[in-house]
Design a protein around this motif. Structure first.
Motif, PDB file in Angstrom:
ATOM      1  N   THR A 168       0.482  -1.560   0.144  1.00  0.00           N
ATOM      2  CA  THR A 168       0.200  -0.233  -0.081  1.00  0.00           C
ATOM      3  C   THR A 168       0.982   0.900  -0.125  1.00  0.00           C
ATOM      4  N   ARG A 169      -0.056   2.631   0.134  1.00  0.00           N
ATOM      5  CA  ARG A 169       0.951   3.469  -0.196  1.00  0.00           C
ATOM      6  C   ARG A 169       1.585   3.968   1.339  1.00  0.00           C
ATOM      7  N   THR A 170       2.986   3.878   1.560  1.00  0.00           N
ATOM      8  CA  THR A 170       3.765   4.403   2.391  1.00  0.00           C
ATOM      9  C   THR A 170       4.632   5.692   2.663  1.00  0.00           C
ATOM     10  N   ILE A 171       4.186   5.858   4.264  1.00  0.00           N
ATOM     11  CA  ILE A 171       5.503   7.296   4.213  1.00  0.00           C
ATOM     12  C   ILE A 171       6.895   6.106   5.181  1.00  0.00           C
ATOM     13  N   LEU A 172       7.759   6.338   4.677  1.00  0.00           N
ATOM     14  CA  LEU A 172       9.331   6.364   5.935  1.00  0.00           C
ATOM     15  C   LEU A 172      10.195   6.544   6.485  1.00  0.00           C
ATOM     16  N   ILE A 173      10.156   6.735   7.714  1.00  0.00           N
ATOM     17  CA  ILE A 173      11.106   7.831   8.326  1.00  0.00           C
ATOM     18  C   ILE A 173      12.255   7.637   8.766  1.00  0.00           C
ATOM     19  N   CYS A 174      12.744   7.965   8.345  1.00  0.00           N
ATOM     20  CA  CYS A 174      14.766   7.388   9.267  1.00  0.00           C
ATOM     21  C   CYS A 174      15.180   8.707   9.353  1.00  0.00           C
ATOM     22  N   GLY A 175      16.227   8.086   9.664  1.00  0.00           N
ATOM     23  CA  GLY A 175      16.879   9.203  10.430  1.00  0.00           C
ATOM     24  C   GLY A 175      18.060   9.435  11.488  1.00  0.00           C
ATOM     25  N   TYR A 176      19.065   9.887  11.767  1.00  0.00           N
ATOM     26  CA  TYR A 176      19.708   9.709  12.921  1.00  0.00           C
ATOM     27  C   TYR A 176      18.937   9.158  14.195  1.00  0.00           C
ATOM     28  N   PRO A 177      18.492   8.401  15.507  1.00  0.00           N
ATOM     29  CA  PRO A 177      18.312   9.207  17.270  1.00  0.00           C
ATOM     30  C   PRO A 177      18.307   9.640  17.624  1.00  0.00           C
ATOM     31  N   ASN A 178      16.665  10.271  18.484  1.00  0.00           N
ATOM     32  CA  ASN A 178      16.279  11.272  18.861  1.00  0.00           C
ATOM     33  C   ASN A 178      16.775  12.811  17.642  1.00  0.00           C
ATOM     34  N   VAL A 179      16.281  12.713  16.629  1.00  0.00           N
ATOM     35  CA  VAL A 179      15.961  13.228  16.202  1.00  0.00           C
ATOM     36  C   VAL A 179      14.663  14.095  15.625  1.00  0.00           C
ATOM     37  N   GLY A 180      13.625  13.524  16.275  1.00  0.00           N
ATOM     38  CA  GLY A 180      12.058  13.910  16.312  1.00  0.00           C
ATOM     39  C   GLY A 180      11.497  12.864  15.637  1.00  0.00           C
ATOM     40  N   LYS A 181      11.505  11.611  15.138  1.00  0.00           N
ATOM     41  CA  LYS A 181      10.855  11.095  13.907  1.00  0.00           C
ATOM     42  C   LYS A 181       9.325  11.008  14.734  1.00  0.00           C
ATOM     43  N   VAL A 207       3.633   2.044  13.283  1.00  0.00           N
ATOM     44  CA  VAL A 207       2.506   2.112  12.403  1.00  0.00           C
ATOM     45  C   VAL A 207       1.639   2.531  12.498  1.00  0.00           C
ATOM     46  N   GLY A 208       1.164   4.089  12.090  1.00  0.00           N
ATOM     47  CA  GLY A 208       0.330   4.522  12.263  1.00  0.00           C
ATOM     48  C   GLY A 208      -0.163   5.239  10.758  1.00  0.00           C
ATOM     49  N   HIS A 209      -1.178   5.747  10.582  1.00  0.00           N
ATOM     50  CA  HIS A 209      -2.222   5.597   9.418  1.00  0.00           C
ATOM     51  C   HIS A 209      -2.587   7.618   9.000  1.00  0.00           C
ATOM     52  N   THR A 210      -2.969   7.862   8.115  1.00  0.00           N
ATOM     53  CA  THR A 210      -3.050   9.431   7.802  1.00  0.00           C
ATOM     54  C   THR A 210      -3.213   9.537   6.553  1.00  0.00           C
ATOM     55  N   ASP A 211      -4.512  10.500   6.351  1.00  0.00           N
ATOM     56  CA  ASP A 211      -5.043  10.202   5.162  1.00  0.00           C
ATOM     57  C   ASP A 211      -4.980  12.003   4.143  1.00  0.00           C
ATOM     58  N   TYR A 212      -5.150  11.783   3.628  1.00  0.00           N
ATOM     59  CA  TYR A 212      -4.351  13.110   2.014  1.00  0.00           C
ATOM     60  C   TYR A 212      -5.371  12.953   1.163  1.00  0.00           C
ATOM     61  N   LYS A 213      -5.724  13.200   1.113  1.00  0.00           N
ATOM     62  CA  LYS A 213      -7.132  13.504  -1.101  1.00  0.00           C
ATOM     63  C   LYS A 213      -7.803  12.129  -0.643  1.00  0.00           C
ATOM     64  N   TYR A 214      -8.082  11.852   0.249  1.00  0.00           N
ATOM     65  CA  TYR A 214      -9.230  10.870   0.629  1.00  0.00           C
ATOM     66  C   TYR A 214      -8.547   9.658   0.228  1.00  0.00           C
ATOM     67  N   LEU A 215      -7.354   9.841   0.718  1.00  0.00           N
ATOM     68  CA  LEU A 215      -6.158   8.280   0.274  1.00  0.00           C
ATOM     69  C   LEU A 215      -5.781   7.656   1.906  1.00  0.00           C
ATOM     70  N   ARG A 216      -6.212   6.385   2.066  1.00  0.00           N
ATOM     71  CA  ARG A 216      -5.435   6.414   3.558  1.00  0.00           C
ATOM     72  C   ARG A 216      -3.374   5.708   3.223  1.00  0.00           C
ATOM     73  N   TYR A 217      -2.859   6.419   3.857  1.00  0.00           N
ATOM     74  CA  TYR A 217      -1.292   6.176   4.192  1.00  0.00           C
ATOM     75  C   TYR A 217      -0.918   5.615   5.427  1.00  0.00           C
ATOM     76  N   GLN A 218       0.027   4.570   5.071  1.00  0.00           N
ATOM     77  CA  GLN A 218       0.773   4.206   6.255  1.00  0.00           C
ATOM     78  C   GLN A 218       1.494   4.853   6.885  1.00  0.00           C
TER      79      GLN A 218
END
Length: 676
Positions: A168-181, A207-218
């Motif tokens: 499905t449509r996925t947004i992945l957050i990465c980076g160093y520890p303690n940067v606000g992810k 995992v969390g879920h959000t909506d954008y333009k009536y579509l669900r993104y994880q």
């Protein structure tokens, strides 16, 4: 839709529990009584059935374990590598292989012993073969007990894994520890990830879920990654690497430009360049976080140069189908999760870039031709050489502009949360609940609402013409005073005759006495004892007084007085009945025998007689005594079973049956303690 639900895997029992479950089921589901007098074919069939049934149960339970646990080669590569990182693929396959081997061994044992049981020549030999068969099966299960325990631990851990859909449509957050992810995912989704001011607070994928333009993104929050060689990374970091490698998602690389995370921009840039190969063919957004502590424009030139290099690399990660890099829009963004400035812009940019890439890939796929063949775009035929541009009605343009203004005003509008933070926070600020009231006049919003009394509004008692009515009453009162009209309600003694004056004085005197007596009784009601009639010194309740009162009412008191006297002497023996006509005592043996019926009547009057159960009392609803007796019998019979069942139960701390028949009848012969 999530394709892999590891929470449905059946619980794996331990080796000992496995054996107890199977043997107990065999004992319960197969016959347990056999005698040596039976035909040998019947004895063989009896024990062969037990061996086959036990083997089938072992086979079913082990097959369930093997089938429900995922095969790493047959699932999505993301889950395959994630399970390999968490549990070691070799150990996992080895444990399942041992379960499969045990299933095959148990099948061979059952087959061999059933073949031997076909030639058993006695009850003893058949039973010995059955015991040996079940014993060898249990020995096989005991050998794989460590594998069962290992698979149960894996099952429990897999049930706690997040439900991630790799397609499905996925947004992945990465980076160093303690940067606000984790703070970012908490802002844009309803996920509740723990946020602490130290490194590696997040130890697994969330995992969390959000909506954008009536579509669900994880949205997936990954643990922090350190810049070090691949072989030195631990399991927590490898979860993030696995997600970056296998999930087709938009990547948000978080960059702490304030340095409060404990790592400089140079270190974070080095991490970006070391893992940039994982970003290929994925929409990448570099997010400069914590701008409330350090704006992007305030960093040094060296750091700015590193950020620009990262931006240039991010533009090269997604190459269009025509071979050109993507535009610069939405590649480098700034935000602050503390003040929420730029949070929605980052989310919208990531969702938009991911959506564009997915649409572009679908447009280049082979399936798009089948879809385009179903569409027909109608184009008008040209009438002349004049160019006719699309015409948008003025009303539509005005409505669009108005909607844009409302959206801008809504963004600028202060929320109650903002007002609360500005005015002292929770417990200090009190929200105004009346400011949104829709009234004809805005000044009415702060008016105090009238109170309610006895179900009526106070305003209901207010007459709009009250001033006019008051003035009329005052005029009327003035006229009465001028005419000298006195109040007719008050009695004046001068207008009454002497007889009426005496009667009035007597009435007032009696009334005052009654009030005084009532007050005395009320004050001493709690401590005043009840005085029996025989100790009534004031003689307030006598038959003579009752007779006088009845006579005053015009009634004959003779019958009531005689009845009261006869009842009061009810327990006294009547001497006229206890003595004979000759004057001798009825108890004297030498005296003449009295009438037996008369004597029984005199004795019965010495005490009250009970009413027999069959006697019908008016108001009970029975026609006669026979109907009442029948109703009593039916009532007694209906509660008999309930009373019997209620004698002993679960709450009586007793064991109703010490040896239940279904567990102890026909199971073992005398002197035998070996069950299996």
């Amino acid at each position: 839709m999530v394709q892999y639900n590891f929470k449905k895997i059946t619980v794996v029992p331990t080796g000992t529990d496995f054996i107890d479950i199977i043997l107990s089921r065999t004992q319960r589901q197969t016959p347990t009584v056999v005698h040596k007098g039976y035909a040998i074919s019947r004895i063989r069939q009896f024990y062969m059935r037990k061996v086959k049934y036990t083997q089938q149960n072992f086979h079913d339970k082990l097959s369930t374990i093997i089938d429900e646990f995922p095969r790493l080669d047959g699932i999505h590569p993301f889950y395959g590598d994630l399970l390999h990182v968490l549990y070691n693929k070799d150990h996992y396959k080895l444990a399942l292989g041992q379960i499969n081997t045990a299933r095959n061994l148990i099948g061979k044992v059952a087959k061999d012993y059933v073949k031997l049981l076909k030639y058993g020549d006695s009850l003893y030999r058949c039973k010995a073969l059955k015991v040996a068969a079940l014993g060898r099966m249990c020995t096989v299960m005991k050998r794989i007990a460590p594998s069962l325990a290992y698979l149960e631990q894996i099952r429990q851990h897999m049930a706690r894994l997040p439900s991630i859909d790799p397609n499905t449509r996925t947004i992945l957050i990465c980076g160093y520890p303690n940067v606000g992810k984790s703070s970012f995912i908490n802002k844009i989704t309803r996920a509740d990830v723990d946020v602490q001011p130290y490194a590696f607070t997040t130890k697994s994928l969330f995992v969390g879920h959000t909506d954008y333009k009536y579509l669900r993104y994880q949205v997936i929050d990954t643990p922090g990654i350190l810049d070090r060689p691949f072989e030195d990374r631990n399991i927590i970091e490898m979860c993030s690497i696995t997600a970056l490698a296998h999930l087709r998602a938009a990547v948000l690389f978080f960059l702490d430009i304030s340095g409060s995370c404990g790592y400089s921009i140079a270190q974070q840039a080095a991490l970006f360049h070391s893992i940039k190969s994982l970003f290929m063919n994925k929409p990448l957004v570099i997010v400069c976080n914590k701008t409330d502590l350090q704006p992007l424009e305030g960093i040094s030139e060296e750091d700015m140069k590193l950020v620009m290099e990262m931006k240039a690399e991010a533009m090269k990660t997604v190459i269009g189908q025509g071979g050109e890099p993507t535009s610069e829009e939405g590649v480098l963004l700034t935000m602050s999760t503390l003040t929420e400035e730029g949070v929605s812009a980052v989310k919208n940019a990531a969702c938009e870039r991911l959506l564009d890439q997915r649409v572009e890939l679908k447009m280049k796929s082979k399936k798009i031709n089948d879809c385009l063949n179903r569409f027909h775009v109608a184009m008008p035929k040209p009438r002349d050489q004049k160019e006719r541009l699309p015409c948008i009605p003025q009303a539509v343009l005005e409505a669009r502009a108005k909607k844009a203004e409302e959206a801008a005003e809504k963004e600028k509008r202060k929320l109650e949360r903002d007002l609360e933070n500005e005015n002292g926070g929770a417990g200090v600020y009190s929200a105004d609940l009346k400011k949104s009231y829709i009234l004809a006049n805005d000044e009415w919003k702060q008016d105090i609402m009238p109170e309610i009394l006895d179900g009526h509004n106070v305003y209901d008692f207010i007459d709009p013409d009250i001033l006019q009515r008051l003035e009329e009453l005052e005029q009327d009162e003035g006229l009465r005073q001028e005419q000298g009209a006195d109040d007719d309600l008050e009695m004046d003694g001068e207008e009454m005759t002497p007889e009426e004056q005496e009667a009035l004085a007597e009435i007032r005197k009696k009334k005052s006495l009654l009030i005084q007596q009532h007050r005395i009784k009320k004050s001493t009601a709690e401590s005043r004892p009840t005085v029996p009639r025989k100790f009534d010194k004031d003689r307030k309740f006598t038959s003579k007084r009752m007779g006088r009162q009845l006579s005053d009412l015009g009634l004959d008191p003779t019958f009531a007085i005689n009845r009261a006297r006869s009842i009061s002497r009810g327990r006294k023996r009547e001497r006229s009945l206890d003595r004979t006509d000759d004057g001798a005592d009825a108890m004297d043996v030498d005296a003449a025998q009295p009438n037996k019926k008369l004597r029984m009547r005199s004795l019965s009057r010495s005490r009250s007689r009970s009413r027999p159960p069959s006697e019908v009392v008016p108001g009970e609803g029975f026609r006669d005594s026979a109907q009442k007796v029948k109703a009593l019998k039916i009532a007694k019979k209906s509660v008999k079973k309930r009373n019997k069942d209620a004698r002993r139960g679960e709450a009586d701390r007793v064991i109703p049956s010490l040896k239940p028949k279904h567990l102890f009848s026909g199971k073992r012969s005398i002197g035998k303690t070996q069950r299996r």
